[in-house]
Design a protein around this motif. Structure first.
Motif, PDB file in Angstrom:
ATOM      1  N   THR A 181       1.910  -3.342   4.467  1.00  0.00           N
ATOM      2  CA  THR A 181       2.386  -2.341   3.507  1.00  0.00           C
ATOM      3  C   THR A 181       3.263  -1.305   4.201  1.00  0.00           C
ATOM      4  O   THR A 181       4.342  -0.950   3.709  1.00  0.00           O
ATOM      5  CB  THR A 181       1.192  -1.653   2.814  1.00  0.00           C
ATOM      6  N   LEU A 182       2.820  -0.837   5.359  1.00  0.00           N
ATOM      7  CA  LEU A 182       3.619   0.118   6.129  1.00  0.00           C
ATOM      8  C   LEU A 182       4.947  -0.504   6.571  1.00  0.00           C
ATOM      9  O   LEU A 182       5.994   0.149   6.543  1.00  0.00           O
ATOM     10  CB  LEU A 182       2.828   0.581   7.361  1.00  0.00           C
ATOM     11  N   SER A 183       4.907  -1.775   6.961  1.00  0.00           N
ATOM     12  CA  SER A 183       6.121  -2.465   7.400  1.00  0.00           C
ATOM     13  C   SER A 183       7.107  -2.618   6.254  1.00  0.00           C
ATOM     14  O   SER A 183       8.323  -2.428   6.432  1.00  0.00           O
ATOM     15  CB  SER A 183       5.765  -3.847   7.955  1.00  0.00           C
ATOM     16  N   TYR A 184       6.605  -2.965   5.087  1.00  0.00           N
ATOM     17  CA  TYR A 184       7.484  -3.131   3.929  1.00  0.00           C
ATOM     18  C   TYR A 184       8.083  -1.792   3.519  1.00  0.00           C
ATOM     19  O   TYR A 184       9.270  -1.715   3.165  1.00  0.00           O
ATOM     20  CB  TYR A 184       6.720  -3.769   2.778  1.00  0.00           C
ATOM     21  N   VAL A 244       1.280 -15.629   4.319  1.00  0.00           N
ATOM     22  CA  VAL A 244       2.360 -15.724   3.339  1.00  0.00           C
ATOM     23  C   VAL A 244       1.918 -15.128   2.004  1.00  0.00           C
ATOM     24  O   VAL A 244       2.656 -14.364   1.363  1.00  0.00           O
ATOM     25  CB  VAL A 244       2.804 -17.192   3.180  1.00  0.00           C
ATOM     26  N   GLU A 245       0.723 -15.464   1.584  1.00  0.00           N
ATOM     27  CA  GLU A 245       0.223 -14.938   0.311  1.00  0.00           C
ATOM     28  C   GLU A 245       0.065 -13.416   0.355  1.00  0.00           C
ATOM     29  O   GLU A 245       0.345 -12.731  -0.638  1.00  0.00           O
ATOM     30  CB  GLU A 245      -1.110 -15.598  -0.027  1.00  0.00           C
ATOM     31  N   THR A 246      -0.364 -12.878   1.504  1.00  0.00           N
ATOM     32  CA  THR A 246      -0.549 -11.433   1.622  1.00  0.00           C
ATOM     33  C   THR A 246       0.794 -10.712   1.607  1.00  0.00           C
ATOM     34  O   THR A 246       0.938  -9.660   0.967  1.00  0.00           O
ATOM     35  CB  THR A 246      -1.325 -11.087   2.904  1.00  0.00           C
ATOM     36  N   VAL A 247       1.799 -11.273   2.286  1.00  0.00           N
ATOM     37  CA  VAL A 247       3.132 -10.671   2.262  1.00  0.00           C
ATOM     38  C   VAL A 247       3.687 -10.676   0.836  1.00  0.00           C
ATOM     39  O   VAL A 247       4.241  -9.680   0.371  1.00  0.00           O
ATOM     40  CB  VAL A 247       4.092 -11.406   3.220  1.00  0.00           C
ATOM     41  N   ALA A 248       3.532 -11.816   0.146  1.00  0.00           N
ATOM     42  CA  ALA A 248       4.009 -11.909  -1.239  1.00  0.00           C
ATOM     43  C   ALA A 248       3.351 -10.837  -2.110  1.00  0.00           C
ATOM     44  O   ALA A 248       4.003 -10.195  -2.941  1.00  0.00           O
ATOM     45  CB  ALA A 248       3.726 -13.292  -1.794  1.00  0.00           C
ATOM     46  N   VAL A 299       4.804  -7.323  -1.196  1.00  0.00           N
ATOM     47  CA  VAL A 299       6.182  -7.179  -1.655  1.00  0.00           C
ATOM     48  C   VAL A 299       6.260  -7.188  -3.174  1.00  0.00           C
ATOM     49  O   VAL A 299       7.148  -6.573  -3.767  1.00  0.00           O
ATOM     50  CB  VAL A 299       7.067  -8.290  -1.052  1.00  0.00           C
ATOM     51  N   GLY A 300       5.331  -7.892  -3.810  1.00  0.00           N
ATOM     52  CA  GLY A 300       5.342  -7.974  -5.267  1.00  0.00           C
ATOM     53  C   GLY A 300       6.072  -9.185  -5.805  1.00  0.00           C
ATOM     54  O   GLY A 300       6.540  -9.178  -6.948  1.00  0.00           O
TER      55      GLY A 300
END
Length: 323
Positions: A308-311, A259-263, A266-267
């Motif tokens: 990052t690629l997914s976002y 969760v922290e890495t996705v946040a 995404v920024g």
């Protein structure tokens, strides 16, 4: 004279895994990729699938078609998940056999393993314990797919192989707000929270459960690698009643870390809270990938790079996911 191209059918080419396999195969010379949309070919229709195989002169099949979803979808639609996946698998595998197609690769799921399987989960953990309750119907269907491949190999001498991926993510994922897996759900939730200037995002569960994630283009590369292995080498590293091969990174993280890495990717700068009233699912799901490593393949995309690629893909295609 033009060389005759090998005709390869990718079932489920519009899905996340199938589209990645098509991307990878498109780089290979002297093959012709055969695809059919759901409107063109209903894979749950036995007669339609059989007629397709009998006329298309297919040399190889990648069986990436499946009905998939996260915890909510699996809990809400159990009959749909077991029925549709069983029908797709039975129709394709049996029809491929009747059409005398010798090579097929079936894509399963790590949920085939018992909920409390010893970690990391090796191939021989299959059928040694109780499955995780929320996705049991889907898991049973995938186990049946493995056993279908093994049974046609034993009875008819086919070369039908199975790969069991860990949790996948990447381009063409399902970003539906309720029916998606954890990574696309989080990407969308954090993205919308950022746009709305929300001060808080709530994640399901305690955050303590551990999961392994594999970028989908790595999965596609592994699938092609396994399909193209010499039969003697494949058979030497598998067993007639234990023929599937795990595909993963061999590295996991807590959901909290995810969760922290996705946040971060995404920024989103706000607060992250966990709703402990929601289910965690299995406490840990890490694949033992030593068999695949011994066959010459390892993953190459780490989690933050893959996210990052997914976002980036989500941002380019987000109009598809509105509503």
């Amino acid at each position: 004279m033009n060389e005759i191209k090998k005709r390869i059918f990718v079932a489920g080419h519009n899905g996340m895994v199938g589209s990645a396999i098509v991307r990878q195969l498109s780089k290979v010379e002297n093959i012709e990729i055969i695809t059919r949309s759901r409107k063109e070919l209903d894979l749950t229709n036995q007669q339609a699938v059989l007629e397709f195989f009998k006329v298309e002169n297919i040399a190889q099949v990648y069986l990436a078609a499946a009905k998939v979803g996260g915890i909510v979808a699996n809990s809400t639609y159990p009959a749909d998940f077991i029925y549709e996946n069983l029908m797709i698998q039975c129709n394709i595998i049996h029809s491929a056999h009747l059409a005398n197609i010798q090579q097929l690769l079936f894509l399963g799921s790590s949920c085939i393993y018992p909920k409390l399987a010893e970690q990391p989960m090796a191939e021989n953990a299959l059928l040694t314990g109780t499955l995780e309750e929320t996705n049991e119907p889907y898991a049973v269907a995938k186990i049946a797919g493995i056993k279908l491949c093994e049974s046609y190999n034993r009875q008819y001498g086919r070369d039908y192989r199975s790969v069991m991926p860990t949790n996948l993510y990447g381009a063409h994922d399902n970003f539906h707000p309720e029916n998606s897996h954890v990574i696309p759900a989080l990407i969308r939730r954090f993205h919308e929270a950022k746009l709305n200037n929300d001060k808080e995002v709530v994640a399901w569960g305690s955050g303590k459960a551990m999961r392994e994630f594999l970028y989908v283009d790595d999965m596609a590369a592994a699938s092609i690698h396994v399909m193209e292995l010499d039969k003697e080498i494949y058979d030497e590293n598998t067993e007639p009643m234990l023929s599937h091969i795990n595909v993963g990174t061999g590295v996991d993280c807590t959901i909290h870390e995810l969760v922290e890495t996705v946040a971060k990717v995404v920024g989103f700068k706000g607060q992250i809270n966990f709703d402990i009233s929601k289910p965690d699912g299995a406490p840990r799901k890490l694949m033992n990938v030593e068999r695949l490593k011994s066959l010459g393949w390892e993953s190459s995309v780490n989690l933050e790079s893959g996210l990052t690629l997914s976002y980036q893909w989500f941002l380019k295609n987000q109009n598809k996911f509105r509503g």
